[in-house]
Scaffold this motif. Structure first.
Motif, PDB file in Angstrom:
ATOM      1  N   CYS A  63       7.821  14.272 -27.525  1.00  0.00           N
ATOM      2  CA  CYS A  63       6.953  15.146 -28.323  1.00  0.00           C
ATOM      3  C   CYS A  63       5.927  15.761 -27.374  1.00  0.00           C
ATOM      4  O   CYS A  63       5.554  15.141 -26.377  1.00  0.00           O
ATOM      5  CB  CYS A  63       6.266  14.301 -29.388  1.00  0.00           C
ATOM      6  SG  CYS A  63       4.937  15.143 -30.259  1.00  0.00           S
ATOM      7  N   THR A 109       2.922  15.906 -27.694  1.00  0.00           N
ATOM      8  CA  THR A 109       1.724  15.054 -27.619  1.00  0.00           C
ATOM      9  C   THR A 109       1.814  14.103 -26.416  1.00  0.00           C
ATOM     10  O   THR A 109       0.788  13.776 -25.801  1.00  0.00           O
ATOM     11  CB  THR A 109       1.546  14.283 -28.941  1.00  0.00           C
ATOM     12  OG1 THR A 109       1.443  15.240 -29.990  1.00  0.00           O
ATOM     13  CG2 THR A 109       0.295  13.427 -28.933  1.00  0.00           C
ATOM     14  N   CYS A 158       8.200  11.198 -35.417  1.00  0.00           N
ATOM     15  CA  CYS A 158       7.016  12.070 -35.281  1.00  0.00           C
ATOM     16  C   CYS A 158       7.318  13.513 -35.656  1.00  0.00           C
ATOM     17  O   CYS A 158       6.880  13.993 -36.687  1.00  0.00           O
ATOM     18  CB  CYS A 158       6.426  12.023 -33.875  1.00  0.00           C
ATOM     19  SG  CYS A 158       5.005  13.132 -33.734  1.00  0.00           S
TER      20      CYS A 158
HETATM   21 ZN    ZN Z   1       4.303  13.285 -31.679  1.00  0.00          ZN
END
Ligand code: ZN
Ligand code: NAD
Length: 277
Positions: free
Chosen positions: A41, A43, A170
């Motif tokens: 991801c 992030t 996620c």
């Molecule tokens: Zn994530």
């Protein structure tokens, strides 16, 4: 103790390094998982670049995975060795006011309320070259084995293909949930999605499932357009093909702008563009 490989982030800005690590057995209330698949991801990338100063290094990143329970600590009842599971980067303690509120799932044990650099008993299960390595969001999926609290694990169907359902950890839930639960997109509406990564493509799927009639997908990488169309985008536009700001292009395309606009890139600038659209 299990010895296995993990991608260790030693310091902000340094590339991940695949190392042999030791993973201690789960303590009471914890679950040790053999990770089978993990997504990446954005992030994780933000964290590696130092965007989250509360994250302590060295750390094993990754928070979008799926695996099989290897062993359980004392008192664990919701899963057993051999179960297929998805570790939850947003835990579900089931007891706090947020977990008990049907309008929210933002558990108060989440990283916003409680640092997750160590497990809840304030120790780590990871070591590498004699050094303690931190956990990330309590899940650390960039390791072949990881230890997580029981309330950060969801048991899934034994037939689920782990290399696909890992995205539920996620990106898929974030994007699809933004369309269905947060925006509550209505049938026949128009939507714009800025950014067609894991999150943005999942927003496209959510808008389509909600019955949106026009789904305008925006990305500077045109290689994303084929997948976006396959998942339900009706128009794909590249801001680099236009002289004027993309929000003005969208306003012209729709007459008065879209009903719902989603920013799935992570830039303040495109957030402002999304609001204008
Ligand atoms: Zn994530
Ligand atoms: P990604 O890197 O896979 O996708 C981002 C996309 O945006 C790429 O396709 C890229 O080409 C495109 N893009 C970049 N700059 C652009 C620009 N100026 N205009 C148009 N398109 C542009 O990222 P992702 O994993 O889908 O994550 C997206 C964002 O969502 C990140 O900031 C991530 O941190 C955040 N995120 C938040 C949550 C959450 O809040 N729960 C969960 C997951 C991800």
């Amino acid at each position: 103790v299990i010895r296995c490989r993990a991608a260790v982030a030693w310091a902000v800005g340094k590339p991940l390094s695949v190392e042999e690590v030791e993973v201690a057995p789960p303590k009471a209330g914890e679950v040790r998982i053999k990770m089978v698949a993990t997504g990446i991801c954005h992030t994780d990338e933000h964290t590696l670049k130092g965007s989250f100063p509360n994250v302590e290094f060295p750390v094993i990143l990754g928070h979008e995975g799926a695996g099989i329970v290897e062993s359980i600590g004392e008192g664990v009842t919701s899963v057993k060795p051999g179960d297929k599971v998805i570790p939850l980067c947003l835990p579900q303690c089931g007891e706090c006011s947020f977990c008990l509120n049907p309008e929210s799932n933002f558990c108060q044990k989440s990283h916003i309320s409680e640092p997750q650099n160590l497990l809840p008993d304030k120790t780590t299960r990871f070591t590498c070259k004699g050094k303690q390595v931190h956990h990330f969001l309590w899940v650390s999926t960039f390791a072949e084995y990881t230890v997580v609290p029981e309330y950060a694990v969801a048991k899934i169907d034994a037939a689920a293909p782990l290399d696909k359902v890992c995205l539920l950890g996620c990106g898929f839930s974030t994007g699809y949930g933004a369309a269905i639960n947060t925006a509550k997109v209505k049938p026949g509406s128009t939507c714009a999605i800025f950014g067609l990564g894991g999150v943005g493509l999942s927003v496209v799927m959510g808008c389509k499932a909600a019955g949106a009639s026009r789904i305008i997908a925006v990305d500077i990488n045109k290689d994303k357009f084929a997948k976006a169309k396959e998942l339900g985008a009706t128009n794909c536009i590249n801001p680099r093909d236009f002289k004027k700001p993309i929000q003005e292009v969208i306003t012209e395309m729709t007459g008065q702008g879209v009903d719902y606009s989603f920013e799935a890139i992570g830039h303040a600038e495109t957030l402002v563009g999304g609001i204008s659209a």
